[in-house]
Write a protein that holds these residues in place. Structure first.
Motif, PDB file in Angstrom:
ATOM      1  N   LEU A   1      -4.440  -4.219   3.257  1.00 17.51           N
ATOM      2  CA  LEU A   1      -4.430  -3.426   4.066  1.00 17.51           C
ATOM      3  C   LEU A   1      -4.069  -3.368   5.530  1.00 17.51           C
TER       4      LEU A   1
ATOM      5  N   PRO B   1       1.235  -1.291  -0.274  1.00 18.91           N
ATOM      6  CA  PRO B   1       0.096   0.155   0.106  1.00 18.91           C
ATOM      7  C   PRO B   1       0.930   0.992   0.046  1.00 18.91           C
TER       8      PRO B   1
ATOM      9  N   THR C   1       5.535   3.071   6.106  1.00 17.69           N
ATOM     10  CA  THR C   1       4.525   2.574   6.894  1.00 17.69           C
ATOM     11  C   THR C   1       5.158   1.020   7.301  1.00 17.69           C
ATOM     12  N   PRO C   2       4.482   0.445   8.945  1.00 25.14           N
ATOM     13  CA  PRO C   2       5.071  -0.497   9.307  1.00 25.14           C
ATOM     14  C   PRO C   2       4.530  -1.821   8.899  1.00 25.14           C
ATOM     15  N   VAL C   3       3.459  -2.390   8.451  1.00 23.55           N
ATOM     16  CA  VAL C   3       3.668  -3.579   8.212  1.00 23.55           C
ATOM     17  C   VAL C   3       4.064  -3.590   7.052  1.00 23.55           C
ATOM     18  N   CYS C   4       4.267  -2.636   5.353  1.00 22.37           N
ATOM     19  CA  CYS C   4       4.729  -2.956   4.413  1.00 22.37           C
ATOM     20  C   CYS C   4       6.209  -2.862   4.271  1.00 22.37           C
TER      21      CYS C   4
ATOM     22  N   ARG D   1      -2.252  -5.184  -1.050  1.00 23.57           N
ATOM     23  CA  ARG D   1      -1.068  -6.786  -0.910  1.00 23.57           C
ATOM     24  C   ARG D   1      -1.440  -7.146  -1.760  1.00 23.57           C
TER      25      ARG D   1
HETATM   26  C1  BEZ Z   1       1.021  -0.827   7.037  1.00 21.47           C
HETATM   27  O1  BEZ Z   1       2.035  -1.013   5.819  1.00 21.47           O
HETATM   28  O2  BEZ Z   1       1.504  -0.658   8.420  1.00 21.47           O
HETATM   29  C2  BEZ Z   1       0.021  -0.093   6.475  1.00 21.47           C
HETATM   30  C3  BEZ Z   1      -0.515   0.863   5.067  1.00 21.47           C
HETATM   31  C4  BEZ Z   1      -1.577   1.501   4.736  1.00 21.47           C
HETATM   32  C5  BEZ Z   1      -2.672   0.842   5.383  1.00 21.47           C
HETATM   33  C6  BEZ Z   1      -2.137   0.381   6.590  1.00 21.47           C
HETATM   34  C7  BEZ Z   1      -1.461   0.002   6.563  1.00 21.47           C
END
Ligand code: BEZ
Length: 219
Positions: free
Chosen positions: A150, A47, A51-54, A131
C-alpha cells in the motif's frame, strides 16, 4: 492445471489463463472475456480512491495512454470502491489537474475480482486491494505479475518496459537480459542439444561469452 488457491483466495500465477469475470466499471458493465479482443491487457488495482499515491499512479496510467496504445494494450483499473466514488474521483482529478482517467475502472465493492486475482492480501489489508499489475496477452494468458504494498507506488517506466519486453520476446523468440531496454541487444535462448551447441559455437554473427550466453542485435 488447476488455479492456485491460498487461504481460500484464488492466486493466479504466470502462465495461467486469466480468470473471467463480469464487473461494473466507470464505462459500464464489462465481461473480461469480451474486453480487449486481440489486444494485450494491463489490469491494475489500487487500494482506494481519493488517496494520494493512488492518484499519482492512476494519473501515470492516463498520461502514458499513447504508449499503451502503441503497444496494442488496453488499460483496466480496479479498486474496492463504488462506481459513484470512482466517478467523483475521476472528475475531481480532472478538475484539479487536467488529467482524465479515460480507461475503465472496476468498482469491485463485493471484492469478487480482487479475490479472484489475489489482489486482496489480508495480511497487508483486509479491505483494500494491494497495488497489483497483471500483464495479460491477446490469448488471455497471464504473462507477468507485479505486487506492490500500500505504501509504495509503482514505476510506470518499468510497467511499459516489461510490456515491451514481453512483446519483443514473443515476436523474436528471444529473452531479455538484466535492465534491457528497447533497442538494446537481446539474449538468444541457449542450445538444448550438442548439435545446437556446436552450431552456436560456430556462429560468428552472435556476441558470445560462451555457447550458453549469446546476444544479438535485433534488425
Ligand atoms: C495512497 O494511495 O496514498 C494510499 C492508499 C492506501 C493506503 C496508503 C496509501
Amino acid at each position: 492445471m488447476e488455479n492456485n488457491t491460498i487461504g481460500g483466495y484464488s492466486m493466479p500465477r504466470i502462465g495461467d489463463s486469466a480468470p473471467d469475470f463480469e464487473a461494473i466499471t466507470t464505462q459500464g458493465r464489462l465481461r473480461f472475456s469480451d474486453f480487449g479482443k486481440n489486444k494485450w491487457i494491463v489490469l491494475f488495482s489500487h487500494p482506494a480512491d481519493f488517496t494520494p499515491v493512488c492518484t499519482t499512479e492512476m494519473s501515470g496510467f492516463a498520461k502514458r495512454k499513447n504508449e499503451f496504445e502503441e503497444l496494442n494494450t488496453e488499460r483496466l483499473g480496479l479498486s474496492i470502491d463504488s462506481v459513484h466514488a470512482h466517478l467523483g474521483w475521476v472528475n475531481n482529478v480532472r478538475e484539479k489537474t487536467g488529467v482524465y482517467f479515460d480507461f475503465p475502472i472496476i468498482a469491485d465493492i463485493d471484492m469478487k475480482v480482487s479475490k479472484l486475482y489475489g489482489m486482496l492480501q489480508p495480511n497487508e489489508s483486509e479491505t483494500a486491494a494491494v497495488r497489483a499489475v497483471f500483464f495479460i496477452d491477446p490469448k488471455k494468458k497471464i504473462r507477468l505479475i507485479m505486487y506492490y504494498p500500500l505504501n509504495v507506488g509503482r514505476n510506470m517506466n518499468e510497467i511499459l518496459r516489461v510490456l515491451k519486453a514481453l512483446q519483443v520476446s514473443d515476436k523474436h523468440k528471444v529473452a531479455m537480459p538484466l535492465d534491457w531496454k528497447p533497442g538494446e541487444n537481446v539474449i538468444v535462448p541457449p542450445p538444448k542439444t550438442l548439435d545446437e551447441m556446436n552450431e552456436r559455437l560456430a556462429d560468428e554473427t552472435l556476441e558470445k561469452v560462451d555457447f550458453y550466453l549469446a546476444e544479438k542485435a535485433l534488425a
